[in-house]
Design a protein around this motif. Structure first.
Motif, mmCIF file in Angstrom:
data_model
loop_
_atom_site.group_PDB
_atom_site.id
_atom_site.type_symbol
_atom_site.label_atom_id
_atom_site.label_comp_id
_atom_site.label_asym_id
_atom_site.label_seq_id
_atom_site.Cartn_x
_atom_site.Cartn_y
_atom_site.Cartn_z
ATOM 1 N N THR A 168 0.795 -1.246 -0.101
ATOM 2 C CA THR A 168 0.069 -0.082 0.012
ATOM 3 C C THR A 168 0.977 1.183 0.016
ATOM 4 O O THR A 168 1.985 1.085 0.143
ATOM 5 C CB THR A 168 -1.007 -0.077 1.262
ATOM 6 O OG1 THR A 168 -0.262 0.115 2.444
ATOM 7 C CG2 THR A 168 -1.825 -1.180 1.410
ATOM 8 N N GLU A 169 0.342 2.412 -0.111
ATOM 9 C CA GLU A 169 1.014 3.602 -0.074
ATOM 10 C C GLU A 169 1.628 3.909 1.369
ATOM 11 O O GLU A 169 2.797 4.344 1.219
ATOM 12 C CB GLU A 169 0.182 4.704 -0.423
ATOM 13 C CG GLU A 169 0.741 6.174 -0.342
ATOM 14 C CD GLU A 169 -0.159 7.456 -1.013
ATOM 15 O OE1 GLU A 169 0.267 8.410 -0.650
ATOM 16 O OE2 GLU A 169 -1.395 6.991 -1.282
ATOM 17 N N LEU A 170 0.951 3.504 2.221
ATOM 18 C CA LEU A 170 1.306 3.528 3.648
ATOM 19 C C LEU A 170 2.957 2.848 3.797
ATOM 20 O O LEU A 170 3.791 3.053 4.537
ATOM 21 C CB LEU A 170 0.409 3.108 4.687
ATOM 22 C CG LEU A 170 0.545 3.290 6.220
ATOM 23 C CD1 LEU A 170 0.942 4.746 6.534
ATOM 24 C CD2 LEU A 170 -0.326 2.866 7.076
ATOM 25 N N PHE A 171 2.632 1.472 3.223
ATOM 26 C CA PHE A 171 3.575 0.474 3.348
ATOM 27 C C PHE A 171 5.016 1.164 2.858
ATOM 28 O O PHE A 171 5.798 1.064 3.154
ATOM 29 C CB PHE A 171 3.338 -0.855 2.855
ATOM 30 C CG PHE A 171 4.432 -1.819 2.757
ATOM 31 C CD1 PHE A 171 4.841 -2.515 3.922
ATOM 32 C CD2 PHE A 171 5.304 -1.879 1.515
ATOM 33 C CE1 PHE A 171 5.947 -3.419 4.025
ATOM 34 C CE2 PHE A 171 6.273 -2.973 1.657
ATOM 35 C CZ PHE A 171 6.609 -3.554 3.009
ATOM 36 N N ASP A 172 4.892 1.632 1.471
ATOM 37 C CA ASP A 172 5.855 2.111 0.818
ATOM 38 C C ASP A 172 6.563 3.126 1.430
ATOM 39 O O ASP A 172 7.848 3.404 1.349
ATOM 40 C CB ASP A 172 5.575 2.469 -0.758
ATOM 41 C CG ASP A 172 5.234 1.243 -1.495
ATOM 42 O OD1 ASP A 172 5.810 0.123 -1.134
ATOM 43 O OD2 ASP A 172 4.650 1.289 -2.426
#
Length: 233
Positions: A168-172
């Protein structure tokens, strides 16, 4: 007959959006509260905005399914984690979940049915640079167990999902692509891939199902096997 509704916090993107899409497939109507998107817009790190958003969500009647998905990661070494970051993580990852549960609980109790899914994290078991995040997600696990004990007699289940690395964007943002730590994470996954938001939506779908009433107080790690040998049985 009207569709049963599901309240999803942080449901406008990433894992939350995947859960919302799966809810539609399962025949539910997702009610989304997020800072962005077409749903109810609110900053859920603020208790007053949260309360107002919950009032809006309940204007059309009770909601008996809740996915406490919204969260924030504030990476920092333990010696550098600020108290403001700790407060932000606690407010968004824990306080918001309590506030949403309490708002929906009267309707669940009246219906003698409820499904609560709390989005925790594998980081609750411990992870570098995650003091505030791990503490808040571990707190969410403790609350899940308490809610299961207290609410079971009302037909309400409370469970948690512990995602592993999910693209996800949060993970990246927290795990930059190409960073050696990120590469170590991917290589350590037994199934040899990073998860997808749909992997988490599948787990949430099971826990929200009316037929899942005998599963409560549990943590379902959706992590490609990363917790094997780490988490207690």
């Amino acid at each position: 007959m009207s569709q049963e509704r599901v309240l999803i916090t942080g449901g406008a993107s990433g894992i939350g959006a995947a859960i919302a899409a799966r809810c539609r497939q399962d025949g539910y109507q997702p009610v989304i509260i997020d800072r962005i998107g077409d749903g109810i817009q609110a900053d859920l790190s603020d208790s007053k905005e949260t309360a107002h958003a919950l009032e809006q969500a309940l204007e059309d009647g009770p909601i008996t399914r809740l996915v406490n998905n919204v969260g924030i990661v504030v990476p920092a070494h333990a010696e550098n984690q600020t108290l403001d970051e700790l407060q932000l993580a606690w407010s968004l990852n824990v306080r918001c979940a309590v506030q949403c549960m309490q708002a929906l609980l009267p309707g669940m109790k009246a219906a003698e049915f409820g499904r609560i899914v709390n989005m925790s994290s594998r980081a609750a078991l411990g992870k570098e640079l995650r003091s505030a995040y791990s503490a808040s997600k571990a707190g969410l696990l403790g609350m899940t167990r308490v809610w299961a004990l207290e609410l079971g007699l009302h037909g309400i289940t409370a469970n948690a999902i512990g995602p592993g690395p999910i693209r996800t964007e949060l993970f990246d943002k927290a795990n930059p692509p190409g960073d050696p730590r990120t590469e170590r994470i991917i290589k350590s996954v037994p199934v040899k891939r990073v998860g997808t938001p749909d992997d988490i939506a599948q787990a949430a779908s099971f826990l929200m199902d009316e037929r899942s009433g005998f599963t409560t107080g549990q943590v379902l790690y959706v992590c490609g096997g990363m917790t094997v040998g780490v988490a207690s049985v």
